[in-house]
Scaffold this active site. Structure first.
Site, mmCIF file in Angstrom:
data_model
loop_
_atom_site.group_PDB
_atom_site.id
_atom_site.type_symbol
_atom_site.label_atom_id
_atom_site.label_comp_id
_atom_site.label_asym_id
_atom_site.label_seq_id
_atom_site.Cartn_x
_atom_site.Cartn_y
_atom_site.Cartn_z
ATOM 1 N N GLY A 107 82.996 -3.162 -2.359
ATOM 2 C CA GLY A 107 82.915 -4.540 -1.640
ATOM 3 C C GLY A 107 82.268 -4.412 -0.107
ATOM 4 O O GLY A 107 83.076 -5.170 0.628
ATOM 5 N N LEU A 108 81.581 -3.457 0.010
ATOM 6 C CA LEU A 108 81.333 -3.305 1.137
ATOM 7 C C LEU A 108 79.949 -3.928 1.657
ATOM 8 O O LEU A 108 79.228 -3.581 2.705
ATOM 9 C CB LEU A 108 81.217 -1.817 1.714
ATOM 10 C CG LEU A 108 82.541 -1.070 1.637
ATOM 11 C CD1 LEU A 108 82.417 0.599 1.827
ATOM 12 C CD2 LEU A 108 83.374 -1.393 2.768
ATOM 13 N N GLY A 109 79.505 -5.011 0.886
ATOM 14 C CA GLY A 109 78.551 -5.841 1.281
ATOM 15 C C GLY A 109 76.984 -5.130 1.020
ATOM 16 O O GLY A 109 76.053 -5.401 1.675
ATOM 17 N N SER A 110 76.942 -4.564 -0.397
ATOM 18 C CA SER A 110 75.563 -3.831 -0.831
ATOM 19 C C SER A 110 74.739 -4.899 -0.970
ATOM 20 O O SER A 110 73.577 -4.750 -0.787
ATOM 21 C CB SER A 110 75.892 -2.893 -1.846
ATOM 22 O OG SER A 110 76.525 -3.652 -2.993
ATOM 23 N N SER A 111 75.088 -6.125 -1.586
ATOM 24 C CA SER A 111 74.445 -7.095 -2.167
ATOM 25 C C SER A 111 73.451 -7.909 -0.707
ATOM 26 O O SER A 111 72.268 -7.964 -0.592
ATOM 27 C CB SER A 111 74.954 -8.305 -2.739
ATOM 28 O OG SER A 111 75.403 -7.713 -3.965
ATOM 29 N N ALA A 112 74.286 -8.098 0.327
ATOM 30 C CA ALA A 112 73.817 -8.807 1.343
ATOM 31 C C ALA A 112 72.916 -7.699 2.097
ATOM 32 O O ALA A 112 71.797 -8.036 2.782
ATOM 33 C CB ALA A 112 74.781 -9.164 2.414
ATOM 34 N N ASP A 154 78.274 -11.216 5.938
ATOM 35 C CA ASP A 154 77.768 -9.954 5.585
ATOM 36 C C ASP A 154 76.322 -9.743 5.855
ATOM 37 O O ASP A 154 75.998 -8.644 6.149
ATOM 38 C CB ASP A 154 78.024 -9.714 4.135
ATOM 39 C CG ASP A 154 77.915 -11.085 3.173
ATOM 40 O OD1 ASP A 154 77.383 -12.168 3.470
ATOM 41 O OD2 ASP A 154 78.138 -10.857 2.018
HETATM 42 O O1 PMV Z 1 84.481 -9.963 -0.625
HETATM 43 P P1 PMV Z 1 83.760 -9.678 0.898
HETATM 44 O O2 PMV Z 1 83.876 -8.327 1.476
HETATM 45 O O3 PMV Z 1 82.168 -10.275 0.609
HETATM 46 O O4 PMV Z 1 84.489 -10.813 1.686
HETATM 47 C C1 PMV Z 1 84.248 -12.218 1.377
HETATM 48 C C2 PMV Z 1 84.919 -12.854 2.867
HETATM 49 C C3 PMV Z 1 84.854 -14.343 2.526
HETATM 50 O O5 PMV Z 1 85.474 -14.982 3.773
HETATM 51 C C4 PMV Z 1 86.106 -14.589 1.487
HETATM 52 C C5 PMV Z 1 83.779 -15.154 2.148
HETATM 53 C C6 PMV Z 1 82.603 -14.970 3.265
HETATM 54 O O6 PMV Z 1 81.626 -15.075 2.668
HETATM 55 O O7 PMV Z 1 83.031 -15.407 4.257
#
Ligand code: PMV
Length: 325
Positions: A107-112, A154
């Site tokens: 969940g470290l933002g690889s897609s973005a 992200d």
């Molecule tokens: O799950 P992550 O690491 O992409 O974080 C999501 C964060 C939220 O605030 C819940 C959603 C967002 O896009 O800001």
């Protein structure tokens, strides 16, 4: 043949998740794990993708079908970024794209990062000068096209790098100059689906809007104070604010027994403060430490069944690694 390689970092939400989707501010930092996108123009009228990080080997589509028909979820960020770029700049060409980098599991933002790298790589290939905000807007549009939800924090982290004070849709993207921030990151072993967690909060909002708005206002107030603490290097205060942020996230129902267990363990081992990071439900926790606390906090995470992720933070944003004209 024209070819370019672009990289961008992953991210870690420090404070303000969920509330940021409802117009409140958040603080995000970048991690020293980067996604890479290599893109090359081709004479064939097709888009080809190889993404070993998500087990895509030979995905190909005719140019007139880009963004249409069935898109494997793992290919969607690249394909939609390509479609959005071609639509915006009214250009088109065959292109071969290869992505690599860190696992999407944490969940470290690889897609973005991949969406942002794709946009920037295309801007290099087509000699279009895009500002960071223009890269952001197209990357954020891509994220919304794929998952319908998200604040865009992200994409901002991937593009601007460093540590940012951020509000919904990139209305404010303020780089923060910080020194000496030390974090320990613990992975819960559970992969989270961000959209489900955002929807869970949406349901909470429907069932008791006043209460949830109040929680968001409280989170906003602590994020504003945390920004000052972060700039001043007041770690004790920042830790306290992270702990309060965690309590509000628990009230929203997005923490989990495993996350709570890891958070309690790191607090007991001396961390200034700790909280979940991101959507919740799983993924990572973040603990604020000093260098001499690090070892005991890491052991506490492992003792609670988590895995420590060893990475630097507050790193540079998107950049061109290599270009062949
Ligand atoms: O799950 P992550 O690491 O992409 O974080 C999501 C964060 C939220 O605030 C819940 C959603 C967002 O896009 O800001």
């Amino acid at each position: 043949m024209k070819q370019v390689t672009v990289s961008a970092p992953g991210k870690l939400m420090l404070l303000g998740e969920h509330a940021v989707v409802y117009g409140r501010p958040c603080i995000v930092t970048t991690v020293n794990k980067r996604m890479k996108v290599q893109a090359a123009l081709s004479d064939e009228s097709i888009f080809k993708l190889a993404a070993e990080d998500v087990a895509i080997n030979e995905y190909a589509k005719p140019l007139d079908r880009i963004g249409k028909d069935e898109i494997p979820p793992k290919a969607s960020f690249v394909e939609m970024a390509l479609r959005n770029f071609y639509l915006k700049y009214k250009t088109i060409s065959g292109v071969c794209i290869t992505t690599s980098g860190f696992s999407s599991d944490f969940g470290l933002g690889s897609s973005a990062s991949v969406a942002a790298c794709t946009v920037k790589a295309l801007s290099c290939l087509f000699d279009i000068n895009m500002s960071p905000k223009e890269i952001f807007d197209l990357s954020y549009q891509t994220i919304l096209d794929v998952q319908q939800e998200g604040s865009g924090f992200d994409a901002a982290a991937a593009i601007y790098g460093g540590t940012l004070y951020y509000t919904f849709r990139g209305e404010i993207i303020e780089p923060l100059t910080i020194n000496g921030l030390e974090l320990v990151i613990g992975y819960s072993g559970v992969k989270t689906d961000t959209v489900s967690m955002v929807n869970l909060v949406k349901e909470k909002m429907k069932s008791y809007k006043k209460g949830v708005e109040k929680i968001f206002d409280n989170i906003a107030a602590l994020v504003i104070e945390a920004k000052e603490a972060l700039l001043m290097g007041n770690w004790e205060r920042l830790g306290t604010l992270m702990d309060f942020n965690q309590s509000y996230l628990e009230d929203l129902g997005v923490s989990s027994p495993k996350l709570n267990q890891m958070i309690s363990a790191v607090r007991l081992s001396g961390a200034y403060g700790a909280k979940l990071s991101g959507a919740g439900g799983g993924d990572c926790i973040v603990a604020l430490v000093t260098a001499d606390m690090r070892k005991s906090v890491e052991l506490a995470i492992q003792g609670a069944g988590g895995e420590t992720i060893d990475t630097g933070i507050n790193v540079p944003g998107i950049k061109t690694e290599e270009q062949m004209k």
